[in-house]
Design a protein around this motif. Structure first.
Motif, PDB file in Angstrom:
ATOM      1  N   ASP A 243       0.795  -1.225   0.000  1.00  0.00           N
ATOM      2  CA  ASP A 243       0.000   0.000   0.000  1.00  0.00           C
ATOM      3  C   ASP A 243       0.832   1.281   0.000  1.00  0.00           C
ATOM      4  N   ALA A 244       2.118   1.140  -0.228  1.00  0.00           N
ATOM      5  CA  ALA A 244       2.963   2.343  -0.336  1.00  0.00           C
ATOM      6  C   ALA A 244       3.695   2.299  -1.670  1.00  0.00           C
ATOM      7  N   PRO A 245       3.987   3.457  -2.235  1.00  0.00           N
ATOM      8  CA  PRO A 245       4.640   3.468  -3.548  1.00  0.00           C
ATOM      9  C   PRO A 245       6.074   2.950  -3.499  1.00  0.00           C
ATOM     10  N   THR A 246       6.462   2.263  -4.557  1.00  0.00           N
ATOM     11  CA  THR A 246       7.830   1.742  -4.688  1.00  0.00           C
ATOM     12  C   THR A 246       8.374   2.119  -6.073  1.00  0.00           C
ATOM     13  N   LEU A 247       9.592   1.660  -6.303  1.00  0.00           N
ATOM     14  CA  LEU A 247      10.247   1.822  -7.604  1.00  0.00           C
ATOM     15  C   LEU A 247       9.359   1.340  -8.759  1.00  0.00           C
ATOM     16  N   ALA A 248       8.535   0.330  -8.504  1.00  0.00           N
ATOM     17  CA  ALA A 248       7.666  -0.194  -9.560  1.00  0.00           C
ATOM     18  C   ALA A 248       6.624   0.850  -9.974  1.00  0.00           C
ATOM     19  N   ASP A 249       6.035   1.540  -9.006  1.00  0.00           N
ATOM     20  CA  ASP A 249       5.038   2.576  -9.322  1.00  0.00           C
ATOM     21  C   ASP A 249       5.699   3.784  -9.981  1.00  0.00           C
ATOM     22  N   VAL A 250       6.927   4.064  -9.555  1.00  0.00           N
ATOM     23  CA  VAL A 250       7.699   5.167 -10.144  1.00  0.00           C
ATOM     24  C   VAL A 250       7.864   4.948 -11.653  1.00  0.00           C
ATOM     25  N   CYS A 251       7.961   3.671 -12.058  1.00  0.00           N
ATOM     26  CA  CYS A 251       8.067   3.353 -13.493  1.00  0.00           C
ATOM     27  C   CYS A 251       6.699   3.182 -14.147  1.00  0.00           C
ATOM     28  N   LEU A 252       5.748   2.620 -13.403  1.00  0.00           N
ATOM     29  CA  LEU A 252       4.443   2.314 -14.002  1.00  0.00           C
ATOM     30  C   LEU A 252       3.670   3.569 -14.411  1.00  0.00           C
ATOM     31  N   VAL A 253       3.618   4.543 -13.524  1.00  0.00           N
ATOM     32  CA  VAL A 253       2.773   5.716 -13.769  1.00  0.00           C
ATOM     33  C   VAL A 253       3.175   6.464 -15.054  1.00  0.00           C
ATOM     34  N   PRO A 254       4.466   6.750 -15.279  1.00  0.00           N
ATOM     35  CA  PRO A 254       4.819   7.408 -16.548  1.00  0.00           C
ATOM     36  C   PRO A 254       4.510   6.545 -17.775  1.00  0.00           C
ATOM     37  N   GLN A 255       4.623   5.225 -17.635  1.00  0.00           N
ATOM     38  CA  GLN A 255       4.340   4.365 -18.775  1.00  0.00           C
ATOM     39  C   GLN A 255       2.848   4.377 -19.112  1.00  0.00           C
ATOM     40  N   VAL A 256       1.995   4.467 -18.096  1.00  0.00           N
ATOM     41  CA  VAL A 256       0.551   4.564 -18.344  1.00  0.00           C
ATOM     42  C   VAL A 256       0.243   5.902 -19.022  1.00  0.00           C
ATOM     43  N   PHE A 257       0.885   6.957 -18.544  1.00  0.00           N
ATOM     44  CA  PHE A 257       0.698   8.268 -19.180  1.00  0.00           C
ATOM     45  C   PHE A 257       1.037   8.182 -20.673  1.00  0.00           C
ATOM     46  N   ASN A 258       2.172   7.570 -20.996  1.00  0.00           N
ATOM     47  CA  ASN A 258       2.585   7.390 -22.393  1.00  0.00           C
ATOM     48  C   ASN A 258       1.570   6.609 -23.193  1.00  0.00           C
TER      49      ASN A 258
ATOM     50  N   ALA B 196      -2.443   6.195  -7.547  1.00  0.00           N
ATOM     51  CA  ALA B 196      -1.225   7.005  -7.434  1.00  0.00           C
ATOM     52  C   ALA B 196      -1.512   8.472  -7.735  1.00  0.00           C
ATOM     53  N   MET B 197      -2.342   8.693  -8.741  1.00  0.00           N
ATOM     54  CA  MET B 197      -2.581  10.066  -9.188  1.00  0.00           C
ATOM     55  C   MET B 197      -3.399  10.893  -8.189  1.00  0.00           C
ATOM     56  N   GLN B 198      -3.837  10.249  -7.124  1.00  0.00           N
ATOM     57  CA  GLN B 198      -4.489  11.016  -6.056  1.00  0.00           C
ATOM     58  C   GLN B 198      -3.457  11.689  -5.155  1.00  0.00           C
TER      59      GLN B 198
ATOM     60  N   ASP C 155      -0.159  13.929  -4.176  1.00  0.00           N
ATOM     61  CA  ASP C 155       0.511  15.137  -4.625  1.00  0.00           C
ATOM     62  C   ASP C 155       1.865  14.843  -5.286  1.00  0.00           C
ATOM     63  N   ALA C 156       2.619  13.880  -4.757  1.00  0.00           N
ATOM     64  CA  ALA C 156       3.956  13.575  -5.291  1.00  0.00           C
ATOM     65  C   ALA C 156       3.869  13.118  -6.748  1.00  0.00           C
ATOM     66  N   PHE C 157       2.842  12.343  -7.059  1.00  0.00           N
ATOM     67  CA  PHE C 157       2.647  11.879  -8.433  1.00  0.00           C
ATOM     68  C   PHE C 157       2.059  12.986  -9.305  1.00  0.00           C
ATOM     69  N   LYS C 158       1.075  13.713  -8.740  1.00  0.00           N
ATOM     70  CA  LYS C 158       0.425  14.782  -9.503  1.00  0.00           C
ATOM     71  C   LYS C 158       1.429  15.850  -9.921  1.00  0.00           C
ATOM     72  N   ARG C 159       2.229  16.312  -8.966  1.00  0.00           N
ATOM     73  CA  ARG C 159       3.179  17.388  -9.255  1.00  0.00           C
ATOM     74  C   ARG C 159       4.256  16.966 -10.264  1.00  0.00           C
ATOM     75  N   ALA C 160       4.486  15.650 -10.366  1.00  0.00           N
ATOM     76  CA  ALA C 160       5.519  15.147 -11.285  1.00  0.00           C
ATOM     77  C   ALA C 160       5.005  15.000 -12.719  1.00  0.00           C
ATOM     78  N   SER C 161       3.711  15.110 -12.911  1.00  0.00           N
ATOM     79  CA  SER C 161       3.143  14.787 -14.231  1.00  0.00           C
ATOM     80  C   SER C 161       3.549  15.837 -15.272  1.00  0.00           C
ATOM     81  N   PRO C 162       3.649  15.407 -16.527  1.00  0.00           N
ATOM     82  CA  PRO C 162       4.138  16.283 -17.593  1.00  0.00           C
ATOM     83  C   PRO C 162       3.428  17.638 -17.641  1.00  0.00           C
ATOM     84  N   GLY C 163       2.095  17.643 -17.498  1.00  0.00           N
ATOM     85  CA  GLY C 163       1.345  18.886 -17.604  1.00  0.00           C
ATOM     86  C   GLY C 163       1.700  19.910 -16.533  1.00  0.00           C
ATOM     87  N   GLN C 164       2.295  19.471 -15.442  1.00  0.00           N
ATOM     88  CA  GLN C 164       2.632  20.363 -14.335  1.00  0.00           C
ATOM     89  C   GLN C 164       4.054  20.926 -14.415  1.00  0.00           C
ATOM     90  N   GLN C 165       4.796  20.570 -15.461  1.00  0.00           N
ATOM     91  CA  GLN C 165       6.191  21.012 -15.522  1.00  0.00           C
ATOM     92  C   GLN C 165       6.311  22.401 -16.154  1.00  0.00           C
TER      93      GLN C 165
END
Lengths: 214, 214
Positions: A160-175, A196-198, A200-210
């Motif tokens: 129930d906590a984010p790991t390296l796997a989610d760090v890779c999964l979320v950008p791949q889903v975005f793609n 994950a997208m709920q 802040d750490a994931f939301k702020r990292a998303s492409p649209g927020q850069q």
């Protein structure tokens, strides 16, 4: 710390998520991969990253390349919250999920590979897009199977906590969504992404927020 | 431990080197990637490795995929001799070298990608071979530059003992030579390869020494 990043680069996106999860402030330096023939190809940037790839992380004297090496570095130097589980078997499982995305899906669809298909092999736009979808669908198909059947899957890829796997999964889903792949066909992947997208750490990292978002 | 391996697979080759460097005995289970339409595609093997890729390492109850995750697991469970340096910056450097090979060169030239080029995109044999050489030459070009200029380079990629970087480099050089790339153009890479191949752990791991070698 300074992160050389392109808003749409999913390798950069991984590092942005990790920095945010660790609550580490950083200076964002945009490297536009398409503008002026590719800012990653300038001699100045190649001094930091000879492969002309993003991201590069500069931390004091250290100049680090390769997103997974950078995320492991951040995890070693700022251990809380941890991005890998404790037991070696579980760590190998989480790293395996991350590498399935980072080695088996992402590199085959990288910008320079798509460019070679187009210019080197004269592949038409539609066949190039089919190639892109093929590797995501092949990878997501088996990844969904693993995540749906493994008892270790929780709200995130591992528990129930984010790991390296989610760090890779979320950008791949975005793609995948950017290339109009119906990610609803992968319900566990979609559920983890939505969860994950709920945060802040994931939301702020998303492409649209850069700062370099278009 | 049981290693599901194909003699020519460079991801399998990496794990064989790591097992040998750690002095760990293992049972070799050959998975022939070309015979009978591909032994990696059988339902039995897919239970161990849903992606239908080699290698898979079975250690007790644990079934592990992805060569770099497996090598890190072996390094965590059998720390001597270590395959990563001590300081986080140096670890990131060594992992970065390994990932440059494992993400930027190897996956783009994987068997299933070459098959897609041939059957999906009808790419001719010569253009397919040019593709193969292109990614190795692009990757080796920058890798040579880093290894030739970084003060940490020694007899091996990092200092005078083998690390994760050498575990990835040696199989990639073997591949390059198989595709008739003149690796003498990369003198530091060639020197490290020649040095490594003097050691039993590297020699015994080479494709020609495997029970399924042809």
């Amino acid at each position: 710390m300074k992160l050389y990043s392109y808003f749409r680069s999913s390798a950069s996106y991984r590092v942005r998520i990790a920095l945010n999860l660790k609550n580490l402030p950083y200076e964002y330096v945009p490297i536009h991969l398409l503008r002026s023939g590719g800012e990653q190809l300038t001699p100045e940037y190649r001094q930091l990253n000879p492969d002309a790839l993003v991201p590069t992380l500069v931390d004091g004297d250290a100049v680090l390349q390769q997103s997974l090496a950078i995320v492991e570095y951040l995890d070693e130097t700022h251990p809380n919250p941890p991005l890998l589980p404790r037991s070696p078997i579980d760590r190998a499982y989480v790293r395996g999920l991350a590498l399935q995305i980072a080695c088996e899906i992402h590199p085959i669809n990288n910008l320079r590979v798509l460019k070679y298909l187009k210019h080197g092999l004269k592949v038409e736009e539609e066949a190039k897009n089919a190639w892109y979808r093929h590797w995501i669908e092949a990878g997501f198909g088996t990844l969904e199977g693993r995540l749906a059947s493994d008892a270790r899957t929780g709200a995130f890829c591992f528990g129930d906590a984010p790991t390296l796997a989610d760090v890779c999964l979320v950008p791949q889903v975005f793609n995948a969504q950017r290339f109009n792949i119906d990610t609803q066909r992968y319900p566990t992947i979609q559920r983890i992404y939505d969860h994950a997208m709920q945060f802040d750490a994931f939301k702020r990292a998303s492409p649209g927020q850069q700062p370099d978002a278009e």
